[in-house]
Design a protein around this motif. Structure first.
Motif, PDB file in Angstrom:
ATOM      1  N   TYR A 580       0.930  -1.223  -0.009  1.00 27.88           N
ATOM      2  CA  TYR A 580       0.113  -0.044   0.050  1.00 27.88           C
ATOM      3  C   TYR A 580       0.956   1.411  -0.137  1.00 27.88           C
ATOM      4  CZ  TYR A 580      -3.080   3.772   1.429  1.00 27.88           C
ATOM      5  OH  TYR A 580      -3.582   4.956   1.203  1.00 27.88           O
ATOM      6  N   ASN A 581       0.574   2.156  -1.008  1.00 26.47           N
ATOM      7  CA  ASN A 581       1.303   3.572  -0.849  1.00 26.47           C
ATOM      8  C   ASN A 581       0.088   4.521  -1.563  1.00 26.47           C
ATOM      9  OD1 ASN A 581       2.494   5.834  -2.364  1.00 26.47           O
ATOM     10  ND2 ASN A 581       4.278   4.802  -2.465  1.00 26.47           N
ATOM     11  N   LYS A 582      -0.240   5.422  -0.700  1.00 28.89           N
ATOM     12  CA  LYS A 582      -1.211   6.418  -0.909  1.00 28.89           C
ATOM     13  C   LYS A 582      -1.062   6.964  -2.243  1.00 28.89           C
ATOM     14  CE  LYS A 582      -3.660  10.375   0.531  1.00 28.89           C
ATOM     15  NZ  LYS A 582      -3.715  11.374   1.643  1.00 28.89           N
ATOM     16  N   SER A 583       0.079   7.168  -2.873  1.00 30.47           N
ATOM     17  CA  SER A 583       0.273   7.803  -4.057  1.00 30.47           C
ATOM     18  C   SER A 583       0.230   6.953  -5.200  1.00 30.47           C
ATOM     19  CB  SER A 583       1.633   8.796  -4.016  1.00 30.47           C
ATOM     20  OG  SER A 583       2.629   7.992  -3.822  1.00 30.47           O
ATOM     21  N   GLU A 584       0.284   5.785  -4.910  1.00 32.53           N
ATOM     22  CA  GLU A 584       0.256   4.878  -6.221  1.00 32.53           C
ATOM     23  C   GLU A 584      -1.415   4.273  -6.411  1.00 32.53           C
ATOM     24  OE1 GLU A 584       2.965   1.720  -5.327  1.00 32.53           O
ATOM     25  OE2 GLU A 584       4.509   2.907  -5.639  1.00 32.53           O
ATOM     26  N   LYS A 585      -2.185   5.315  -7.253  1.00 28.77           N
ATOM     27  CA  LYS A 585      -3.487   5.255  -7.338  1.00 28.77           C
ATOM     28  C   LYS A 585      -3.767   4.755  -8.816  1.00 28.77           C
ATOM     29  CE  LYS A 585      -5.529   8.223  -4.065  1.00 28.77           C
ATOM     30  NZ  LYS A 585      -5.890   9.666  -3.902  1.00 28.77           N
ATOM     31  N   ILE A 603       6.194   0.226 -13.656  1.00 28.35           N
ATOM     32  CA  ILE A 603       7.284   0.956 -13.022  1.00 28.35           C
ATOM     33  C   ILE A 603       7.557   0.759 -11.621  1.00 28.35           C
ATOM     34  CG2 ILE A 603       8.472   3.059 -12.938  1.00 28.35           C
ATOM     35  CD1 ILE A 603       8.494   1.735 -15.826  1.00 28.35           C
ATOM     36  N   TRP A 604       6.353   1.046 -10.926  1.00 30.41           N
ATOM     37  CA  TRP A 604       6.272   1.111  -9.344  1.00 30.41           C
ATOM     38  C   TRP A 604       6.677  -0.287  -9.057  1.00 30.41           C
ATOM     39  CZ3 TRP A 604       0.476   2.483  -9.356  1.00 30.41           C
ATOM     40  CH2 TRP A 604       0.072   3.836  -9.721  1.00 30.41           C
ATOM     41  N   SER A 605       6.252  -1.325  -9.665  1.00 29.52           N
ATOM     42  CA  SER A 605       6.259  -2.702  -9.468  1.00 29.52           C
ATOM     43  C   SER A 605       7.691  -2.940  -9.567  1.00 29.52           C
ATOM     44  CB  SER A 605       5.472  -3.558  -9.949  1.00 29.52           C
ATOM     45  OG  SER A 605       5.618  -4.935  -9.805  1.00 29.52           O
ATOM     46  N   LEU A 606       8.515  -2.631 -10.318  1.00 27.04           N
ATOM     47  CA  LEU A 606      10.110  -2.907 -10.602  1.00 27.04           C
ATOM     48  C   LEU A 606      10.985  -2.794  -9.275  1.00 27.04           C
ATOM     49  CD1 LEU A 606      10.792  -1.045 -14.299  1.00 27.04           C
ATOM     50  CD2 LEU A 606      10.533  -3.788 -13.431  1.00 27.04           C
ATOM     51  N   ARG A 607      10.390  -1.899  -8.374  1.00 18.93           N
ATOM     52  CA  ARG A 607      10.986  -1.985  -7.132  1.00 18.93           C
ATOM     53  C   ARG A 607      11.128  -3.209  -6.374  1.00 18.93           C
ATOM     54  NH1 ARG A 607       8.369   3.243  -4.573  1.00 18.93           N
ATOM     55  NH2 ARG A 607       7.097   3.092  -6.226  1.00 18.93           N
ATOM     56  N   ASN A 608      10.025  -4.140  -6.709  1.00 24.49           N
ATOM     57  CA  ASN A 608      10.102  -5.513  -6.131  1.00 24.49           C
ATOM     58  C   ASN A 608      10.064  -5.550  -4.707  1.00 24.49           C
ATOM     59  OD1 ASN A 608       9.798  -8.131  -6.639  1.00 24.49           O
ATOM     60  ND2 ASN A 608      11.814  -8.682  -6.821  1.00 24.49           N
TER      61      ASN A 608
HETATM   62  C1  LIG Z   1       4.965   5.874  -2.727  1.00 29.99           C
HETATM   63  O1  LIG Z   1       5.127   5.843  -4.075  1.00 29.99           O
HETATM   64  C2  LIG Z   1       5.735   6.851  -4.812  1.00 29.99           C
HETATM   65  C3  LIG Z   1       5.188   6.636  -6.492  1.00 29.99           C
HETATM   66  O2  LIG Z   1       5.875   5.525  -6.733  1.00 29.99           O
HETATM   67  C4  LIG Z   1       7.123   6.902  -4.646  1.00 29.99           C
HETATM   68  O3  LIG Z   1       7.691   8.006  -5.023  1.00 29.99           O
HETATM   69  C5  LIG Z   1       7.141   6.859  -3.007  1.00 29.99           C
HETATM   70  O4  LIG Z   1       8.664   6.758  -2.887  1.00 29.99           O
HETATM   71  C6  LIG Z   1       6.690   5.838  -2.252  1.00 29.99           C
HETATM   72  N1  LIG Z   1       6.603   5.898  -0.954  1.00 29.99           N
HETATM   73  C7  LIG Z   1       6.887   5.117  -0.001  1.00 29.99           C
HETATM   74  C8  LIG Z   1       6.944   5.336   1.274  1.00 29.99           C
HETATM   75  O5  LIG Z   1       7.516   3.818  -0.499  1.00 29.99           O
END
Ligand SMILES: *[C@@H]1O[C@H](CO)[C@@H](O)[C@H](O)[C@H]1NC(C)=O
Ligand SMILES: *[C@@H]1O[C@H](CO)[C@@H](O)[C@H](O)[C@H]1NC(C)=O
Ligand SMILES: *[C@@H]1O[C@H](CO)[C@@H](O)[C@H](O)[C@H]1NC(C)=O
Ligand SMILES: [Cu+2]
Length: 676
Positions: A580-585, A603-608
């Motif tokens: 969960y990450n509030k900004s990943e909507k 792209i977000w998911s690449l952080r694995n």
């Molecule tokens: C939440 O997601 C944003 C976008 O992917 C990212 O920039 C941010 O670092 C993330 N926050 C955390 C706490 O992982």
């Protein structure tokens, strides 16, 4: 702070009493969508702060900037003491710049205001599309092209199409392509494209940047394109007799503000101009535990990606993001009682912001009704006991929350259906009009080359395309810490000493540790997909969970390096799980229009990231490959698809064992109640 008596009501409800029918008036809920008066205040506050001096300001998105999840969850436990902040998130354009402005409504002030300088643009407004379309009508080269074709200008209507992205390093200005259609004897403009003419319009300057008239193709004829009942000519099909759903005692649900309570479910229903329906805090009552148990924290359709497969000059760029570009909520339409929704439906309005920041209403944007379709929730007839027959049957009644969004040509009927058994069923019906290309062909025998579609009628080519809808499902099964368990059914060979059988299948369970373990393309192998709470077990020891029951296995089959696919990369997998990450909507990116694919789910998911025993979000892609056929002309009958979330070891036993069938209704002659 709310007054004491209303707080008592809130505590009463949130302490999860099993008394369902509260008759309080609307209570403040921190997840309520912004009201018209709040939207007006947002406008006043934003304009008052004069973020872009010297430039006209346009509003592209205004919505609730929802409080942090932990703030909401602690407010639920104690609604009297902590009132979460009431904030709005605003996207504006002015002077060719996009701004992200956060307004605090309790402080009447702008608390953050920054220029976004990355790729992509915010949602288009209706007003600028209308203005762009209008430009064509007074543009001399365009009117000349229309008269060259022998068409009447007053019968021409134009539409604005977003253009996508094709690898340009710098990106483009905020432009759309304007393409036009011909009425002249029909209202079905989409079946009468005027091919070959394209205007490129800069939305920020509202100027025509490019114009070409590339080729002349016959405009398909009006005949046979009408869908209005009033315009149809005999013969007609046999009429149905009167039919209705009768609830003489009224519905079994109650709506208090935005909170809906029905039998064993309670949830919050909101409207957002980008997502449409937003379901929050869905909990289900457990009779054995005498408490409500959390299922979904927040769920909505995050994006709709609709790429067309036609490579001609007027078509290759049609790779739409219906939520991020056009606003799935903004395109929602008023529902028609007795037609869009049954007689027992209750309606709710939605509010949005126009380009100048003024609030608008979509009346009847949602309908909520109990579905009694004649189905059976469970039954058994036992005739194995000598001398006796045991029969028990319970009819199925469920609760539906419906919205229809008409994004240009297509109408999406979106149902969220809650069942007494704990299942949530997600259904999308596609209907409305295809996008067709005007073609020289009148018979398939004439076609020698790739035409990217099906000839539906003379000169009418229905283009191949996909619809991918991605649902953001923040499941909180009995709490936030959840895991995703992927179970594969594996064929096992039997050595012949154990059994005469040669094979059987067994379940191989794997708990996804990180995001890459949870990216799934369905269809190749049978799998059981579960979101479990590893910290909560049933009496016999199974982790409590919810199972994802997928629908069709249509996923994107475009190449990974196709620019449309880079932007809509979420469509490659049916299932994703992220922490969960509030900004990943927004799975297709916050700024989806002309996005370059650098801010999206893939792209977000690449952080694995780690996802085991964490607050996780399940993303599900509901896909349709659409090869048009003649039945889709001149308007397509609804094609439905969907999926379900169903309790799996969540309850100790069948949760609907003790449900009672609804009271019988004596079937009287209702003719006197019928409208003339
Ligand atoms: C939440 O997601 C944003 C976008 O992917 C990212 O920039 C941010 O670092 C993330 N926050 C955390 C706490 O992982
Ligand atoms: C702002 O809008 C007004 C009214 O439409 C127009 O007359 C004016 O030129 C615009 N100003 C700028 C800076 O675009
Ligand atoms: C119902 O009542 C109407 C008028 O009272 C009558 O004409 C009709 O035949 C009745 N229908 C049935 C099915 O009994
Ligand atoms: Cu389609």
């Amino acid at each position: 702070m709310a007054n004491a008596s209303s707080c008592r009501i809130l505590i009463f409800f949130f302490l999860l009493s099993n008394t369902l029918f509260l008759t309080s008036t609307h209570q403040y809920h921190p997840l309520d969508p912004l009201t018209p008066s709040e939207l007006s205040r947002v406008r006043t506050i934003v304009k008052g702060s004069n973020p872009s001096p010297g430039f006209n300001l346009t509003f592209h998105y205004v919505g609730l900037d929802e409080p942090d999840k932990q703030t909401i969850l602690s407010w639920i436990l104690d609604p009297c003491t902590k009132k979460p902040p009431r904030r709005a998130l605003v996207n504006t354009r002015a002077g060719k710049k996009t701004r992200e402005i956060v307004v605090d409504l309790s402080k009447n002030s702008v608390i953050s205001n920054r220029v976004y300088d990355g790729d992509g643009y915010p949602m288009l407004t209706f007003e600028e599309q209308i203005a762009a379309n209008k430009l064509a009508m007074s543009y001399a080269p365009f009117t000349a092209s229309i008269s060259k074709r022998g068409l009447k200008l007053e019968e021409v209507v134009c539409e604005s199409f977003t253009i996508g992205w094709y690898g340009e390093k710098m990106g483009n200005n905020r432009v759309v392509r304007v393409m036009c259609y011909y009425l002249d004897g029909t209202v079905n403009l989409y079946m009468r494209p005027i091919e070959g003419i394209t205007l490129t319009v800069d939305l920020d300057t509202m100027k025509i940047m490019k114009y070409y008239d590339r080729l002349m193709v016959p405009v398909p004829k009006a005949e046979g394109t009408e869908y209005r009942g009033s315009e149809q000519k005999p013969p007609f099909v046999q009429s149905l007799k009167a039919i209705t759903v009768l609830q003489p005692e009224g519905p079994s649900f109650s709506i208090d503000g935005n909170t809906v309570r029905w039998v064993n479910w309670v949830f919050h229903l909101g409207f957002d101009m980008r997502a449409g329906q937003v379901i929050s805090l869905a909990s289900i009552y457990d009779l054995d535990k005498d408490e409500y148990r959390r299922v979904l924290y927040r769920a909505y359709i995050s994006e709709l990606f609709v790429p067309y497969m036609d490579l001609t000059e007027e078509w290759y760029y049609r790779t739409f993001f219906d939520a991020g570009e056009y606003g799935f909520g903004l395109c929602a339409v008023p529902l028609e009682p007795l037609r869009d929704c049954p007689a027992n439906a209750v309606f709710m309005d939605g509010y949005f912001t126009g380009q100048d920041g003024t609030p608008g209403t979509i009346p009847n944007v949602f309908c909520i009704f109990e579905r009694h379709a004649g189905d059976v929730i469970w039954r058994h007839t036992e005739s194995g006991i000598p001398g006796r027959v045991v029969r028990e049957v319970r009819p199925e009644v469920s609760l539906v929350v419906r919205m229809v969004s008409a994004v240009g040509n297509y109408d999406y009927i979106v149902d969220w259906e809650f069942k007494q058994s704990g299942t949530i069923k997600f259904t999308v019906g596609l209907t409305g009009l295809l996008e067709v290309r005007g073609s020289i062909y009148t018979h398939t025998d004439q076609i020698q080359e790739e035409v990217y579609g099906t000839l539906l009628a003379e000169n009418t080519m229905g283009a191949h395309h996909d619809h991918f809808l991605i649902y953001h499902l923040d499941l909180d099964v009995d709490g936030d810490a959840n895991s995703f368990v992927k179970s594969t059914l594996q064929t096992t060979r039997v050595s012949n000493t154990i059994s005469p059988r040669k094979s059987y299948w067994t379940v191989v369970r794997e708990t996804a540790k990180t995001e890459s373990n949870a990216r799934i393309q369905l269809g190749s192998k049978p799998a059981e997909l579960l979101v479990v709470n590893p910290n909560k077990k049933t009496k016999v020891g199974n982790p409590v969970g919810y199972r994802l029951i997928p629908g069709s296995a249509a996923g994107s089959i475009l190449s990974d390096d196709d620019y449309a696919q880079i932007r809509g990369a979420f469509s490659k997998y049916h299932v994703w799980v992220t922490p969960y990450n509030k900004s990943e909507k927004w799975a297709g990116g916050l700024y989806a229009d002309q996005s370059q694919g650098d801010d999206n789910l893939a792209i977000w998911s690449l952080r694995n990231r780690e996802i085991e025993n964490k607050d996780i979000v399940l993303w599900y892609t509901l896909g349709f490959h659409h090869v048009p056929c003649q039945e889709d002309f001149p308007l397509m009958p609804t094609l439905s698809g969907g999926f379900e979330l169903r309790p799996a070891n969540f309850f100790e036993h069948n949760p609907v064992l003790k449900i009672k069938p609804p009271k019988d209704v004596m079937w009287t002659n209702c003719s006197s109640l019928m409208k003339a």
